[in-house]
Design an enzyme around this catalytic site. Structure first.
Site, PDB file in Angstrom:
ATOM      1  N   TRP A 185      -3.378  10.227   1.611  1.00 20.49           N
ATOM      2  CA  TRP A 185      -3.103   8.778   1.701  1.00 20.49           C
ATOM      3  C   TRP A 185      -4.236   8.034   2.379  1.00 20.49           C
ATOM      4  O   TRP A 185      -4.585   6.917   1.981  1.00 20.49           O
ATOM      5  CB  TRP A 185      -1.756   8.515   2.379  1.00 20.49           C
ATOM      6  CG  TRP A 185      -0.640   9.228   1.672  1.00 20.49           C
ATOM      7  CD1 TRP A 185       0.222  10.133   2.217  1.00 20.49           C
ATOM      8  CD2 TRP A 185      -0.284   9.131   0.281  1.00 20.49           C
ATOM      9  NE1 TRP A 185       1.084  10.597   1.253  1.00 20.49           N
ATOM     10  CE2 TRP A 185       0.796   9.999   0.061  1.00 20.49           C
ATOM     11  CE3 TRP A 185      -0.780   8.397  -0.799  1.00 20.49           C
ATOM     12  CZ2 TRP A 185       1.404  10.159  -1.193  1.00 20.49           C
ATOM     13  CZ3 TRP A 185      -0.190   8.553  -2.049  1.00 20.49           C
ATOM     14  CH2 TRP A 185       0.881   9.421  -2.226  1.00 20.49           C
ATOM     15  N   ASP A 200      -1.433   2.532   8.373  1.00 23.50           N
ATOM     16  CA  ASP A 200      -0.412   2.854   7.371  1.00 23.50           C
ATOM     17  C   ASP A 200       0.652   3.679   8.086  1.00 23.50           C
ATOM     18  O   ASP A 200       0.412   4.830   8.450  1.00 23.50           O
ATOM     19  CB  ASP A 200      -1.065   3.652   6.228  1.00 23.50           C
ATOM     20  CG  ASP A 200      -0.035   4.206   5.221  1.00 23.50           C
ATOM     21  OD1 ASP A 200       1.182   3.975   5.406  1.00 23.50           O
ATOM     22  OD2 ASP A 200      -0.467   4.868   4.260  1.00 23.50           O
ATOM     23  N   LYS A 235      11.109   5.338   3.252  1.00 21.03           N
ATOM     24  CA  LYS A 235      11.384   6.444   4.180  1.00 21.03           C
ATOM     25  C   LYS A 235      12.469   5.974   5.163  1.00 21.03           C
ATOM     26  O   LYS A 235      13.643   6.133   4.896  1.00 21.03           O
ATOM     27  CB  LYS A 235      10.119   6.871   4.920  1.00 21.03           C
ATOM     28  CG  LYS A 235       9.303   7.923   4.196  1.00 21.03           C
ATOM     29  CD  LYS A 235       8.491   7.435   3.088  1.00 21.03           C
ATOM     30  CE  LYS A 235       7.298   8.311   2.852  1.00 21.03           C
ATOM     31  NZ  LYS A 235       6.987   8.473   1.440  1.00 21.03           N
TER      32      LYS A 235
HETATM   33  N1  PMP Z   1       0.998   6.324   2.629  1.00 20.79           N
HETATM   34  C1  PMP Z   1       1.833   7.288   3.077  1.00 20.79           C
HETATM   35  C2  PMP Z   1       1.742   7.740   4.491  1.00 20.79           C
HETATM   36  C3  PMP Z   1       2.773   7.843   2.192  1.00 20.79           C
HETATM   37  O1  PMP Z   1       3.609   8.800   2.628  1.00 20.79           O
HETATM   38  C4  PMP Z   1       2.821   7.390   0.855  1.00 20.79           C
HETATM   39  C5  PMP Z   1       3.796   7.955  -0.137  1.00 20.79           C
HETATM   40  N2  PMP Z   1       5.003   8.240   0.288  1.00 20.79           N
HETATM   41  C6  PMP Z   1       1.946   6.388   0.450  1.00 20.79           C
HETATM   42  C7  PMP Z   1       1.043   5.884   1.364  1.00 20.79           C
HETATM   43  C8  PMP Z   1       1.989   5.837  -0.942  1.00 20.79           C
HETATM   44  O2  PMP Z   1       3.125   5.068  -1.001  1.00 20.79           O
HETATM   45  P1  PMP Z   1       3.666   4.344  -2.301  1.00 20.79           P
HETATM   46  O3  PMP Z   1       4.188   5.402  -3.202  1.00 20.79           O
HETATM   47  O4  PMP Z   1       4.731   3.439  -1.738  1.00 20.79           O
HETATM   48  O5  PMP Z   1       2.555   3.571  -2.908  1.00 20.79           O
END
Ligand code: PMP
Length: 356
Positions: free
Chosen positions: A97, A165, A189
């Site tokens: 991420w 994030d 989450k």
């Molecule tokens: N950042 C983190 C820490 C994540 O765990 C995730 C996916 N669960 C994301 C970004 C990407 O998120 P999304 O699927 O909402 O775009």
């Protein structure tokens, strides 16, 4: 009975599911799914959701709370274009991420400097003693690395604007919002159903960025001006997030959730450390309290298939590790009760007593 350890979308409180289901059938005479987002009843939901985020996290004055769309993935871009002033930006690379955020920031022309990375050990630890140059437009990190099960135990010290994030650990523990200029998190989450993405932004930041392009939707200053209603918001996700925040506050708030989360993590890591069959590749001091990653000890690798059948038969759901890491990952989000962790721990103990 199912015990849901999924990484997200994930478990939410049963009472929230029940209230959400009621809202689908009857929200002041209509369904929440058919009500206009401009109707005063929905505007009240949006305002309450924003207000409850402020209460839950003790958000100081001078910060705005927004519920946008695009997931945390669009947050990679939104954070970059709202924070850049055309200079350098520092990123800490702790896995998929954070790497995604680095990639997207580069795509929009930000001069990205990766200040530290744990890629050398497949992201199984959190880099320490990071030197933060004082001439950065901002410093970016991901507080909890959902895939690997690593987590920053402390807020990164920074004398430049800080962006985080927090998709997979927001509302799981107390934070000092004043340390950050921009926080964002996908809802799916600890907040609510997939669809909404939460932004908590220092108002001083708004309108100061000088990106190469700034789509109106992604302009946080415009979103703030419009009270998070620049266009049709993710109505259902915001509604259920509001219900869940009410429930969080009614059950002791973030502080009490943190205590429950500490107990759940201690129980599971205690078993992983004591059980001869299992181990974890994650550095001890960097263990995540939200996503617990573990593997079979090399000696017992052949037992995976039998173990998988055992936990599946017991009603456990979602502990298979991410496709990029293998092994197991048990997510212990706010709504997961200690009793579910006990079911998993007892099963691991029992399996070991037969196999070790
Ligand atoms: N950042 C983190 C820490 C994540 O765990 C995730 C996916 N669960 C994301 C970004 C990407 O998120 P999304 O699927 O909402 O775009």
């Amino acid at each position: 009975m199912k015990y849901n350890f999924g990484a997200g979308p994930c478990i939410l409180p049963q009472t929230v599911f029940e209230q959400a289901a009621k809202g689908v059938l009857d929200f002041n005479g209509l369904s929440i799914l058919e009500v206009s987002h401009r109707h005063k009843d929905f505007v009240a939901v949006m305002e309450e959701a924003r207000e409850l985020v402020k209460q839950a996290l003790n958000v100081p004055k001078g910060y705005t709370v927004l519920f946008l769309q695009g997931g945390a993935t669009l947050g990679f871009t939104i954070s970059a274009i709202n924070m850049t002033k055309g200079g350098k930006a520092g990123y800490i690379n702790t896995g998929t991420w954070a790497s995604g955020a680095i990639r997207e920031a580069k795509l929009v022309g930000v001069d990205v400097h990766v200040l530290a990375s744990s890629e050398d050990k497949n992201f199984t630890y959190i880099p320490k003693n990071i030197e933060v140059p004082s001439d950065l437009d901002y410093l970016y990190y991901c507080s909890n690395n959902t895939i690997y099960g690593t987590q920053f135990q402390e807020t990164v010290k920074s004398n430049v604007p800080l962006v985080c994030d927090m998709s997979s650990d927001i509302f799981s523990k107390e934070i000092n919002v004043a340390d950050f200029d921009l926080i964002y998190a996908g809802a799916q989450k600890n907040l609510g159903p997939a669809g909404a993405t939460l932004y908590i932004v220092k108002e001083d930041v708004l309108g100061k960025a000088t990106p190469k392009f700034m789509p109106t939707y992604m302009n946080l200053a415009k979103q703030h001006e419009k009270d998070s209603m620049l266009n049709t918001p993710p109505v259902f996700s915001v509604y259920v997030s509001m219900l869940n925040l009410r429930e969080l506050l009614a059950t002791g708030g973030v502080k009490a959730a943190e205590e429950r989360n500490n107990a759940k993590a201690a129980l599971l890591y205690g078993e992983i450390d004591a059980n001869p069959l299992f181990t974890t590749n994650v550095a001890k001091e960097d263990r995540s309290k939200m996503n617990v990653s573990f593997v079979f000890d090399e000696k017992y690798n052949g037992l995976e298939e039998e173990f998988n059948k055992t936990w599946q038969d017991a009603g456990i759901v979602g502990i298979k590790g991410h496709r990029s890491t293998g092994g197991y990952r048990a997510s212990l989000y706010n709504a997961l009760p200690l009793s579910s962790v006990q079911v998993l721990v007892d099963l691991m103990k029992d399996f070991a007593s037969k196999k070790a």
